[in-house]
Design an enzyme around this catalytic site. Structure first.
Site, PDB file in Angstrom:
ATOM      1  N   ASN A  28       0.856  -1.196   0.000  1.00 18.32           N
ATOM      2  CA  ASN A  28       0.000   0.000   0.000  1.00 18.32           C
ATOM      3  C   ASN A  28       0.894   1.249   0.000  1.00 18.32           C
ATOM      4  OD1 ASN A  28      -2.354   1.869   1.679  1.00 18.32           O
ATOM      5  ND2 ASN A  28      -2.875   0.663  -0.096  1.00 18.32           N
ATOM      6  N   HIS A  33       6.872   5.999   1.389  1.00 16.36           N
ATOM      7  CA  HIS A  33       7.730   4.867   1.000  1.00 16.36           C
ATOM      8  C   HIS A  33       8.705   5.278  -0.107  1.00 16.36           C
ATOM      9  CE1 HIS A  33       4.125   2.596   2.562  1.00 16.36           C
ATOM     10  NE2 HIS A  33       5.089   1.979   3.193  1.00 16.36           N
ATOM     11  N   GLN A 146       9.601   1.809  16.442  1.00 13.78           N
ATOM     12  CA  GLN A 146      10.053   0.679  15.611  1.00 13.78           C
ATOM     13  C   GLN A 146      11.512   0.884  15.194  1.00 13.78           C
ATOM     14  OE1 GLN A 146       7.791  -1.289  12.276  1.00 13.78           O
ATOM     15  NE2 GLN A 146       8.949   0.113  11.003  1.00 13.78           N
TER      16      GLN A 146
HETATM   17  O1  PAF Z   1       7.069  -0.460   8.909  1.00 12.07           O
HETATM   18  C1  PAF Z   1       6.572  -1.436   8.294  1.00 12.07           C
HETATM   19  O2  PAF Z   1       6.010  -1.306   7.213  1.00 12.07           O
HETATM   20  C2  PAF Z   1       6.661  -2.825   8.934  1.00 12.07           C
HETATM   21  O3  PAF Z   1       6.575  -2.755  10.315  1.00 12.07           O
HETATM   22  C3  PAF Z   1       7.922  -3.590   8.490  1.00 12.07           C
HETATM   23  C4  PAF Z   1       9.186  -2.918   8.983  1.00 12.07           C
HETATM   24  C5  PAF Z   1       7.946  -3.729   6.980  1.00 12.07           C
HETATM   25  C6  PAF Z   1       7.896  -5.003   9.103  1.00 12.07           C
HETATM   26  O4  PAF Z   1       6.779  -5.721   8.687  1.00 12.07           O
END
Ligand code: PAF
Length: 221
Positions: A28, A33, A146
């Site tokens: 998505n 990104h 994260q």
């Molecule tokens: O940030 C994300 O999109 C997810 O947490 C990742 C790092 C791809 C792990 O599934």
């Protein structure tokens, strides 16, 4: 752009490459990104992304089932953006996976409301690193907890990968771009954008903060 779905094939492909800049995603894809891909392209290396909606990091099944999916568009966008390869594993990647337990710091902040989430993130990131053996890997500052947990995990386990953090991309109203925003109603989007506005205001006025100012903005949220 090369598309690989079998992880054994990706491992063999990886052996033909000297270095690799790796961008893991759950698909998505949006502008946020693409800034990760752009940053990856700024290094002289093969650029590879992965798309895998990782069930291990969802503590709510309906959240997992409703996670937005747009595989064809994602592949087109990556290709248009100059990504060299994409790895799209199926759920067999989870077979016999080594489970990673996140440290207690994962129990605070957003981890507090998402039990097991960061265990799932570290488990899949570790597996993806095992397969893709990245020289460096790119993560957004948007998911700051994260990012910090991954950086610490890599350091503590001496993994030979450099973690590169990339600035957050925001909508015009200040809301951080995220695939999950697709699931917000118009009014919730508006409310969410106030968080950034309010935090920025508090940061910019930190020397003259009063309870009155804080309470006024609490009411806005
Ligand atoms: O940030 C994300 O999109 C997810 O947490 C990742 C790092 C791809 C792990 O599934």
């Amino acid at each position: 752009m090369k598309i690989i779905t079998a992880y054994q094939e990706f491992k063999e492909f990886r052996n033909t490459l000297e270095s690799i800049s790796f961008v893991p995603t759950m698909g998505n894809l949006h502008k946020g990104h693409m800034t990760l891909i752009d940053k990856a392209k700024s290094y002289d290396a093969h650029v590879s992304a992965s798309i895998f909606i990782n069930p291990l990091q969802f503590n709510d099944t309906s959240d997992f089932n409703n996670y937005p999916k747009s595989l064809d568009d994602d592949i087109a966008l990556l290709s248009k953006h100059g990504c060299d390869s994409v790895f799209i594993p199926d759920s067999s990647i989870l077979e016999n996976i080594k489970e990673i337990k996140a440290p207690d710091t994962a129990l605070y902040l957003c981890g507090m409301n998402r039990p097991g989430h960061f265990d799932g993130v570290l488990t899949i990131v570790n597996k993806l690193f095992e397969i893709t053996k990245p020289t460096r890997s790119f993560f957004g500052k948007k998911d700051f907890q994260q990012l910090t947990l991954i950086k610490n995990f890599v350091k503590e386990n001496n993994l030979p990968v450099e973690i590169i953090s990339v600035d957050t991309v925001r909508e015009l109203n200040g809301l951080a771009m995220s695939s999950r925003n697709n699931r917000l109603s118009e009014s919730d989007r508006e409310k969410a954008s106030k968080l950034y506005e309010t935090l920025s205001l508090i940061k910019d006025n930190s020397n003259k903060l009063s309870n009155e100012i804080i309470n006024k903005h609490k009411d806005d949220l």
